[in-house]
Motif scaffolding. Structure first.
Motif, mmCIF file in Angstrom:
data_model
loop_
_atom_site.group_PDB
_atom_site.id
_atom_site.type_symbol
_atom_site.label_atom_id
_atom_site.label_comp_id
_atom_site.label_asym_id
_atom_site.label_seq_id
_atom_site.Cartn_x
_atom_site.Cartn_y
_atom_site.Cartn_z
ATOM 1 N N GLU A 152 5.770 -0.521 0.479
ATOM 2 C CA GLU A 152 6.178 -0.080 -0.484
ATOM 3 C C GLU A 152 7.769 -1.267 0.599
ATOM 4 O OE1 GLU A 152 9.268 3.723 0.867
ATOM 5 O OE2 GLU A 152 7.925 3.146 -1.110
ATOM 6 N N GLY A 168 7.199 -4.394 1.305
ATOM 7 C CA GLY A 168 7.295 -5.141 -0.013
ATOM 8 C C GLY A 168 6.125 -6.121 1.596
ATOM 9 N N LYS A 220 9.274 -8.466 -0.587
ATOM 10 C CA LYS A 220 9.675 -7.701 -1.222
ATOM 11 C C LYS A 220 10.509 -9.223 -2.224
ATOM 12 C CE LYS A 220 11.744 -3.858 -1.533
ATOM 13 N NZ LYS A 220 11.293 -2.839 -2.045
ATOM 14 N N PHE A 255 7.791 -7.201 -7.257
ATOM 15 C CA PHE A 255 8.703 -6.363 -7.005
ATOM 16 C C PHE A 255 9.916 -6.599 -7.398
ATOM 17 C CE2 PHE A 255 5.811 -6.167 -3.264
ATOM 18 C CZ PHE A 255 5.665 -5.108 -2.628
ATOM 19 N N LEU A 286 9.455 -3.723 -10.149
ATOM 20 C CA LEU A 286 9.693 -2.949 -9.587
ATOM 21 C C LEU A 286 10.714 -1.855 -9.577
ATOM 22 C CD1 LEU A 286 7.264 -1.194 -6.481
ATOM 23 C CD2 LEU A 286 6.986 -1.043 -8.741
ATOM 24 N N LYS A 338 2.562 1.915 -8.116
ATOM 25 C CA LYS A 338 2.856 2.021 -7.117
ATOM 26 C C LYS A 338 2.056 3.444 -6.922
ATOM 27 C CE LYS A 338 6.744 4.147 -4.086
ATOM 28 N NZ LYS A 338 8.457 4.288 -4.622
ATOM 29 N N VAL A 364 1.702 0.226 -2.416
ATOM 30 C CA VAL A 364 1.783 -0.576 -3.724
ATOM 31 C C VAL A 364 0.100 -1.788 -4.121
ATOM 32 C CG1 VAL A 364 3.100 -2.190 -5.249
ATOM 33 C CG2 VAL A 364 4.261 -0.573 -3.834
#
Length: 904
Positions: free
Chosen positions: A238, A240, A258, A263, A267, A292, A299
């Motif tokens: 999560e 990245g 990220k 992302f 997200l 996710k 992810v």
């Protein structure tokens, strides 16, 4: 609105005629060539525009479908890995739980346990059963490896400097699990570490248990999904960091994305979604979807190139373009063809128009309706020969240009119109504006129906039809609907309508309901033709009894009714009733047959006996029913007690039906004995009704109603079957006697019911004795005798019940050889008195003996009666002196010894 004109198989409507004439007089205008070409161009443009919109719509739908496919794939993957990682987590917890089970209640002993070779063997065995889990490693509080599911002894390895170890050791106490992608010191590749904190019961940090999953393990599962060569599936931490990707790109593993569009664009707002993105690897436009995992900081991203997603759309686009091109060419060719046809046919248009006018002229002159066509100035344009013939006008008397007034004046001159011409013309002009109709009678008695229809331009057409025969037929039908076809008296419908109107006016009136006595016998013996003649004669005589305002009607069959107005007292009706009876009683001569007739009359008056139609008629019928019950050939006025009796009779009928349904009836048995030996010879079955509220109900109260309503057939069949089953258990020398109602003879199934009862019970036919009354033979000797012979053919004995109470008893003894004669109780009651009926009983006994018949005396109640009957030679006796009617249970105690004990 104009009505349709009908005549001998041909039909035309005024609007249809007007339209045909308008087409002939004013030809239809054709569209110019210019507008045809413009229409073709517009159509081609519409095809092109529609195709473009369809292609664009298909593209949007294809991309949306591809997004849904990626989102569904990610949903499947996230659910799979959530479950898979959760299972791995359970394995870690199981290993810890297994170690704790061996713990000797101290952290030191716990660490010694999990670092033992024995624990290694158990751990390795557990992991081998789940090949997708990977190695599970245990580390101490200093980060040193103390056990592993893969190797033993464990190598010297420390993770004290790893981020995940530090987070678990020095992080908050609530932190239990850390997922961290790291570069493996053993394999040199990126590995995803799933680490769980080990703590003592007091919360002391003891170390951690972890497992490492290499990208290949994830990528092998990604490869099993068929997304195409242009698609990619990636797994990220999560934060990245890429954990795994298929197709595998080694240089991308471990890098941080990220700041990527998915992302940043998805997200930060929600946990899943899709975007159009540019691939960081190939630089191509792609559809990207991100989601996710629910329980882990991982992810999933799936991508597909736009070109690949639109592959099918490109094929569809080619097909649609070809179709649009073909359609446009077809439209152009059709327009060209129509233009050429239009030009070629233009020269023949006038010829066709002339032909159409000629045909119209022929059609108009061959119509069976008269026709006049006027222009906007109300001047005649067209007329046909039928109009001239319809009114007998000379051929040259009417010419185009005439006005309607001039034509009507000509008709009046020839005697075909006798009204006011100006008023008629004004009425016609008003009806033209509404396309109305007009029906008039002309002096020679015919009825002419006129329909008017306006046409464009202000003109109008008038059609006339001779509907004389149709009108007469409709009048006949209307008459038949309200008058009786046989007697030409008002029928039930007209009678009720008139009575209802008079009642609404609150007039004082009387209704006489008349029923012809014994009319059915005339129909049955002499035929319906004679019966119809008798009804016509009676109708004529009733009509002769009426005053000016009276109404006499035939309601159906042999039922008549009279309405008399202005009646105040019952006495005012007596002269009318006497006239009706006197008229009906005069002998008739119907087709050579001399007949006599009489009537029963029921009278109800308004308002005292009812002010509404149904109530008054019902009360008149109740009075008629009372007159019939009084012996017929008389009359009765309605009394409230009649309604009460009728209601009681109806209530009794409903209770009988309910009693049959709930089996409230019982069969009792009264023995009949031999006079000399006092031996029981048999028992008579007698029905009893045990009412839930009233107790035992007398047969005299319910048997007559059961016979009137036809319920006696069902009740009699039940009694017969029940009694036969009971008698089958008696001694063989005890017979069963069952009464049969005259109503049971009307159904023609009596013999079948008797055979069925005997068959189902097993009772021999010679032990069954059927008792009939003289009423069975009174109405139809031949039919009743035929049924009696059928019963005799079954082997059943036949007894004549209540002998001596009829008027032709001796005649019946000649018609049918009965087995037994039952002497009615009315002759037994006074048999011991000097002026009693002993001589009558003696005569009956002698007649029976001469014809080999047995005699049974009913109603024997005293020893003196018994002595006299023995002296007179009577064979059998029955009555309370010996025994009342008994239930089956009590009777069984009496008949089993087959001997009746003497009375006290």
């Amino acid at each position: 609105m104009a009505e349709r004109i009908s005549y001998h198989g041909d039909s035309l409507a005024a609007p249809e005629i007007a339209d045909a004439i308008e087409r002939a007089v004013k030809p239809q205008q054709r569209s110019p060539i210019f507008w045809l070409i413009v229409s073709g161009v517009v159509l081609v443009a519409a095809i092109v525009l529609g195709t473009a919109l369809t292609i664009n719509n298909f593209r949007d739908r294809t991309l949306a479908s591809s997004k849904r496919d990626l989102e569904n794939t990610l949903q499947l993957l996230t659910r799979h890995f959530d479950q898979q990682l959760q299972d791995w987590q359970v394995i870690q917890e199981d290993a810890v739980a297994q170690a704790r089970s061996l713990e000797a209640k101290s952290p030191r002993e716990f660490l010694r346990t999990i670092s033992s070779e024995d624990f290694h063997q158990k751990l390795a065995t557990k992991i081998r059963s789940m090949p997708y889990v990977g190695a599970v490693n245990f580390f101490g509080a200093d980060g040193q490896l103390i056990n592993s599911s893969e190797t033993w002894p464990v190598p010297n390895l420390s993770v004290a400097d790893r981020k995940h170890f530090k987070e678990l050791k020095f992080g908050p106490p609530s932190l239990k699990l850390v997922v961290n992608p790291v570069h493996s010191r053993v394999t040199g590749t990126w590995t995803t570490i799933f680490a769980r904190k080990l703590v003592s019961p007091k919360g002391e940090f003891l170390g951690m248990v972890s497992r490492g999953v290499e990208p290949a393990r994830f990528e092998s599962f990604f490869a099993s999904l068929s997304l195409g060569s242009d698609a990619a599936i990636s797994m990220f931490h999560e934060d990245g960091t890429m954990i795994a990707r298929y197709p595998h790109v080694e240089s991308m593993i471990g890098k941080n994305f990220k700041s990527g569009p998915l992302f940043e664009g998805v997200l930060k707002v929600t946990d899943h979604g899709s975007l159009m993105i540019t691939s960081p690897v190939t630089g191509q436009q792609q559809i990207g979807s991100i989601r996710k995992l629910q329980d882990f900081p991982i992810v999933m991203i799936a991508t597909r190139t736009v070109d690949s997603a639109l592959a099918d759309w490109h094929e569809q686009t080619r097909v649609l373009v070809l179709i649009a091109l073909a359609a446009s060419i077809a439209v152009a060719l059709i327009v060209l063809f129509i233009v050429r046809r239009f030009i070629s046919q233009h020269n023949a248009a006038q010829q066709r128009l002339m032909l159409e006018k000629k045909r119209l002229d022929t059609a108009v002159n061959n119509l069976k309706q008269g026709l006049l066509l006027f222009d906007a100035n109300h001047r005649l344009v067209i007329f046909n020969r039928r109009y001239m013939e319809m009114f007998g006008l000379p051929n040259d008397s009417i010419k185009p240009g005439y006005s309607l007034r001039e034509i009507m004046a000509l008709r009046k001159k020839h005697g075909m119109f006798d009204g006011d011409i100006d008023a008629y013309c004004v009425k016609v002009f008003k009806l033209v504006s509404t396309n109305g109709t007009l029906t008039i009678n002309i002096p020679d008695g015919r009825v002419i129906h006129t329909a008017l229809q306006s046409i464009s331009g202000g003109g109008w057409v008038l059609t006339l039809e001779d509907i004389t025969e149709r009108q007469r037929a409709e009048d006949r039908i209307a008459h038949m609907a309200r008058y009786d076809a046989l007697t030409d008296l008002p029928n039930r419908t007209m009678f009720r309508d008139h009575l209802d109107k008079m009642l609404k006016k609150e007039e004082n009136l009387a209704v006489l309901s008349i029923d012809i006595d014994e009319f059915k016998q005339v129909n049955d013996t002499l035929g319906h033709f004679v019966g119809d003649e008798l009804l016509v004669s009676i109708a004529n005589r009733l009509s002769g009894c009426m005053e000016r305002d009276d109404i006499v009607a035939r309601l159906g069959g042999d039922e008549f009714a009279i309405i008399r107005h202005g009646v105040q007292e019952r006495s005012e009706l007596i002269p009318l009733i006497e006239r009706v009876h006197a008229a009906i009683r005069v002998p008739y001569d119907c087709t050579g047959h001399h007949l006599n007739a009489d009537a029963s009359i029921g009278i109800a008056m308004s308002p005292c006996d009812g002010s509404e139609l149904e109530g008054l008629l019902r009360n008149a019928d109740l009075a008629l029913y009372a007159a019939k019950g009084s012996g017929r050939r008389t009359y009765r006025f309605f009394e409230p007690e009649m309604k009460v009796r009728a209601q009681k009779r109806h209530d009794m009928e409903m209770e009988i039906r309910n009693a049959l349904f709930h089996q409230q009836f019982e069969v009792h048995y009264q023995p009949f004995i031999d006079v000399k030996t006092r031996k029981i010879l048999g028992c008579e079955a007698l029905v009893r009704w045990r009412h839930p509220r009233h107790g035992l109900v007398s047969p005299a109260d319910f048997i007559p109603i059961a016979e009137e309503t036809g319920l006696i057939d069902q009740l009699g069949s039940w009694v017969l079957k029940t009694a036969c089953h009971a008698a089958a258990n008696w001694p063989d020398d005890i017979r069963l006697a069952v009464n049969v109602s005259p109503v049971q003879f009307k159904g023609h199934t009596l013999a079948l019911n008797v055979a069925s009862a005997l068959g189902s019970s097993g009772l021999p036919a010679n032990r069954l004795e059927l008792e009939i009354t003289e009423a069975v033979l009174i109405r139809d000797d031949e039919e009743a005798l035929a049924i009696l012979h059928e019963l005799r053919g079954l082997g059943v004995r036949i007894a004549l019940d209540d002998f001596g109470t009829g008027y032709s008893s001796l005649r019946y003894l000649q018609l049918f050889p009965f087995n037994k004669i039952k002497i009615d109780r009315c002759f037994i009651q006074n048999i011991t008195e000097p002026e009693g009926a002993s001589h009558i009983v003696k005569a009956v006994v002698d007649i029976a003996a001469a014809r080999n018949m047995t005699t049974t005396a009913e109603g024997v109640e005293t020893a003196e009666q018994l002595a006299v009957l023995r002296k007179l030679g009577c064979d059998q006796m029955q009555g309370f002196f010996f025994s009342p009617a008994l239930t089956e249970e009590k009777l069984s105690r009496l008949v089993l010894p087959a001997q009746f004990a003497e009375a006290n």
